[in-house]
Scaffold this active site. Structure first.
Site, mmCIF file in Angstrom:
data_model
loop_
_atom_site.group_PDB
_atom_site.id
_atom_site.type_symbol
_atom_site.label_atom_id
_atom_site.label_comp_id
_atom_site.label_asym_id
_atom_site.label_seq_id
_atom_site.Cartn_x
_atom_site.Cartn_y
_atom_site.Cartn_z
ATOM 1 N N GLU A 205 4.910 -7.760 4.379
ATOM 2 C CA GLU A 205 6.038 -6.961 4.860
ATOM 3 C C GLU A 205 5.813 -6.386 6.255
ATOM 4 O O GLU A 205 6.763 -6.075 6.965
ATOM 5 C CB GLU A 205 6.328 -5.802 3.886
ATOM 6 C CG GLU A 205 6.417 -6.183 2.433
ATOM 7 C CD GLU A 205 7.679 -6.928 2.091
ATOM 8 O OE1 GLU A 205 8.206 -7.644 2.963
ATOM 9 O OE2 GLU A 205 8.128 -6.798 0.950
ATOM 10 N N HIS B 3 -2.165 -4.584 -1.221
ATOM 11 C CA HIS B 3 -1.601 -5.634 -2.057
ATOM 12 C C HIS B 3 -2.327 -5.664 -3.385
ATOM 13 O O HIS B 3 -3.529 -5.396 -3.432
ATOM 14 C CB HIS B 3 -1.732 -7.005 -1.363
ATOM 15 C CG HIS B 3 -0.828 -8.034 -1.949
ATOM 16 N ND1 HIS B 3 -1.189 -8.802 -3.031
ATOM 17 C CD2 HIS B 3 0.433 -8.400 -1.618
ATOM 18 C CE1 HIS B 3 -0.178 -9.599 -3.344
ATOM 19 N NE2 HIS B 3 0.824 -9.373 -2.510
HETATM 20 N N1 COA Z 1 -1.031 3.442 1.552
HETATM 21 C C1 COA Z 1 -1.790 4.434 1.056
HETATM 22 N N2 COA Z 1 -2.500 4.329 -0.073
HETATM 23 C C2 COA Z 1 -2.439 3.162 -0.718
HETATM 24 C C3 COA Z 1 -1.688 2.075 -0.253
HETATM 25 C C4 COA Z 1 -0.957 2.248 0.933
HETATM 26 N N3 COA Z 1 -0.187 1.278 1.417
HETATM 27 N N4 COA Z 1 -1.824 1.048 -1.091
HETATM 28 C C5 COA Z 1 -2.630 1.472 -2.060
HETATM 29 N N5 COA Z 1 -2.997 2.741 -1.846
HETATM 30 C C6 COA Z 1 -3.861 3.571 -2.660
HETATM 31 C C7 COA Z 1 -3.279 3.802 -4.036
HETATM 32 O O1 COA Z 1 -2.419 4.941 -4.053
HETATM 33 C C8 COA Z 1 -4.519 3.999 -4.863
HETATM 34 O O2 COA Z 1 -4.944 5.318 -4.686
HETATM 35 P P1 COA Z 1 -5.370 6.244 -5.920
HETATM 36 O O3 COA Z 1 -6.492 5.498 -6.581
HETATM 37 O O4 COA Z 1 -5.786 7.502 -5.241
HETATM 38 O O5 COA Z 1 -4.154 6.371 -6.785
HETATM 39 C C9 COA Z 1 -5.542 3.096 -4.177
HETATM 40 O O6 COA Z 1 -5.067 2.875 -2.862
HETATM 41 C C10 COA Z 1 -5.728 1.765 -4.829
HETATM 42 O O7 COA Z 1 -4.463 1.208 -4.991
HETATM 43 P P2 COA Z 1 -4.297 -0.269 -5.553
HETATM 44 O O8 COA Z 1 -4.576 -0.262 -7.020
HETATM 45 O O9 COA Z 1 -5.016 -1.203 -4.732
HETATM 46 O O10 COA Z 1 -2.773 -0.455 -5.280
HETATM 47 P P3 COA Z 1 -1.766 -1.263 -6.160
HETATM 48 O O11 COA Z 1 -2.332 -2.598 -6.448
HETATM 49 O O12 COA Z 1 -1.328 -0.411 -7.292
HETATM 50 O O13 COA Z 1 -0.565 -1.350 -5.183
HETATM 51 C C11 COA Z 1 0.898 -2.020 -3.553
HETATM 52 C C12 COA Z 1 -0.292 -2.434 -4.407
HETATM 53 C C13 COA Z 1 1.373 -3.183 -2.741
HETATM 54 C C14 COA Z 1 2.037 -1.590 -4.515
HETATM 55 C C15 COA Z 1 0.449 -0.841 -2.676
HETATM 56 O O14 COA Z 1 -0.593 -1.255 -1.835
HETATM 57 C C16 COA Z 1 1.585 -0.242 -1.909
HETATM 58 O O15 COA Z 1 2.325 0.593 -2.439
HETATM 59 N N6 COA Z 1 1.770 -0.639 -0.619
HETATM 60 C C17 COA Z 1 2.826 -0.103 0.171
HETATM 61 C C18 COA Z 1 4.146 -0.770 -0.172
HETATM 62 C C19 COA Z 1 4.198 -2.197 0.308
HETATM 63 O O16 COA Z 1 3.788 -2.515 1.401
HETATM 64 N N7 COA Z 1 4.753 -3.046 -0.558
HETATM 65 C C20 COA Z 1 4.892 -4.456 -0.268
HETATM 66 C C21 COA Z 1 3.916 -5.256 -1.065
HETATM 67 S S1 COA Z 1 3.905 -6.946 -0.580
#
Ligand code: COA
Length: 362
Positions: free
Chosen positions: A303, A245
């Site tokens: 989710e 998140h």
């Molecule tokens: N699975 C695998 N890797 C993940 C991840 C996940 N669910 N969520 C984050 N990461 C990774 C990112 O790719 C990033 O890696 P990198 O530095 O090698 O590029 C690292 O963890 C840090 O990411 P972060 O900056 O914390 O993520 P974000 O804030 O950009 O993204 C979300 C937040 C929600 C978009 C992301 O966690 C995600 O895509 N989750 C899956 C989709 C989901 O569940 N969406 C519903 C949200 S309520």
């Protein structure tokens, strides 16, 4: 409005003052209109939560939403082919655009009622069935389920769906809410703001994840396969849906609420067997993500258990994201009111990093 540009673009920039909800990502606390989400979601109906967000008596919210359902149903024949679109979010976005201020849908309760009718009618169409008329004597969650399933009311399922709709009713300045507020700030109308918000919610990084979470649970099949499957996904560079998140550094408090609500369903004898699997997958995903990103806590988000709860109440995965919108529209429309009261255009800046013109500045 703050002016700092952070490493993550607009992260943390304050763009509004709100009395509607507060997300504390460090402590994992979500307050909706003065109530902790855990307390509100497991005791209040969707209409009660909406009344808090809209700052109106519960009866006003209840009657307004029910009346919105009834009037929206009468207009179903005037929505072109919106409800024939394949994707649920495409369908409700196109359908919502037809509910204008001029035809009596300028207020929060009316558009909230209308969205449920559109989502339910689309769900029926994709099942090859005709729409079911709303029953205004029923609560919103119960009637939404009825309009989809078209059969007698199951109290336990309706209560679980109520808990879900309350849980997702508002969540700070998330992407879809911000979209609604930007549209409103131009002086535009509620329906335009809601249509924009639906577009933002559709994306898999926002509201589009619960269907894929269920796909993941199906692909894993049994707890014993969880760790290897998750490892495979991560090494292929794919994200684990329902995990991580932007704001929460701990487990999303809404995951706990929805897990509990699903547990209640199991106690009422309604089990799909997926809750135990989901818990095993969550543990495996959490461990694997901790190993891969030791400095970035990536825990279950809303989710993850949305998928299990909505599956248990009998919705198909294609219907999950539209159902998210059916709950979140209460928050969007409350933010629209709040933004209207501010009465000022939201106009963020950008830092130009393009080529400089060859001619000198005038
Ligand atoms: N699975 C695998 N890797 C993940 C991840 C996940 N669910 N969520 C984050 N990461 C990774 C990112 O790719 C990033 O890696 P990198 O530095 O090698 O590029 C690292 O963890 C840090 O990411 P972060 O900056 O914390 O993520 P974000 O804030 O950009 O993204 C979300 C937040 C929600 C978009 C992301 O966690 C995600 O895509 N989750 C899956 C989709 C989901 O569940 N969406 C519903 C949200 S309520």
């Amino acid at each position: 409005m703050g002016s700092a540009v952070t490493a993550n673009g607009l992260d943390g920039v304050v763009v509004a003052e709100t009395r509607l909800s507060d997300v504390d990502g460090e402590r994992g606390r979500l307050v909706i209109a003065g109530h902790d989400v855990e307390e509100l979601a497991l005791r209040a109906s969707f209409e009660e939560a909406a009344a808090l967000l809209w700052n109106v008596p519960v009866e006003v919210a209840k009657n307004g939403i029910a009346e919105g359902r009834a009037r929206a149903f009468e207009r179903l024949g005037k929505l072109g082919d919106a409800l024939e679109l394949e994707g649920g979010m495409d369908a409700i976005r196109a359908a919502a655009a037809h509910f204008t201020e001029a035809n009596g849908f300028g207020g929060a309760p009316a558009i909230t009622g209308a969205l449920a009718v559109c989502a339910a009618a689309w769900a029926r169409k994709r099942r090859g069935l005709s729409p079911v008329a709303p029953d205004v004597s029923k609560g919103h969650a119960a009637d939404y389920l009825r309009m989809i399933a078209g059969e007698g009311l199951d109290e336990a399922k309706a209560a679980a769906l109520d808990a879900y709709l309350v849980t997702v009713s508002d969540h700070g300045m998330n992407a879809s809410t911000f979209a609604a507020r930007v549209v409103t700030s131009t002086g535009s109308d509620l329906v335009s703001a809601v249509v924009a918000a639906i577009g933002a919610l559709k994306g898999p990084l926002h509201g589009g994840a619960p269907g894929p979470v269920l796909d993941m649970l199906d692909a894993i099949g049994s707890p014993a396969n969880a760790a290897a499957w998750i490892e495979g996904e991560l090494s292929a560079g794919r994200r684990i849906m329902g995990m991580g998140h932007r704001i929460y550094r701990v487990r999303d408090p809404r995951a706990a609420v929805l897990e509990k609500a699903t547990q209640r369903l199991e106690k009422a004898g309604l089990s799909t067997g997926r809750l135990a699997l989901a818990r095993a997958v969550e543990a495996a995903a959490e461990g694997a993500l901790r190993a891969k990103y030791p400095d970035r806590p990536l825990r279950a988000n809303v989710e993850f258990y949305t998928a299990v709860l909505l599956d248990t109440v009998g919705l198909d995965r294609a219907e999950f994201s539209p159902t998210f919108a059916v709950g979140r529209v209460a928050g969007w429309s409350a933010h629209v009111e709040e933004q209207r009261a501010v009465g000022r255009l939201i106009r963020p800046g950008s830092r130009y990093v393009g080529a400089a013109p060859s001619s000198p500045a005038h």
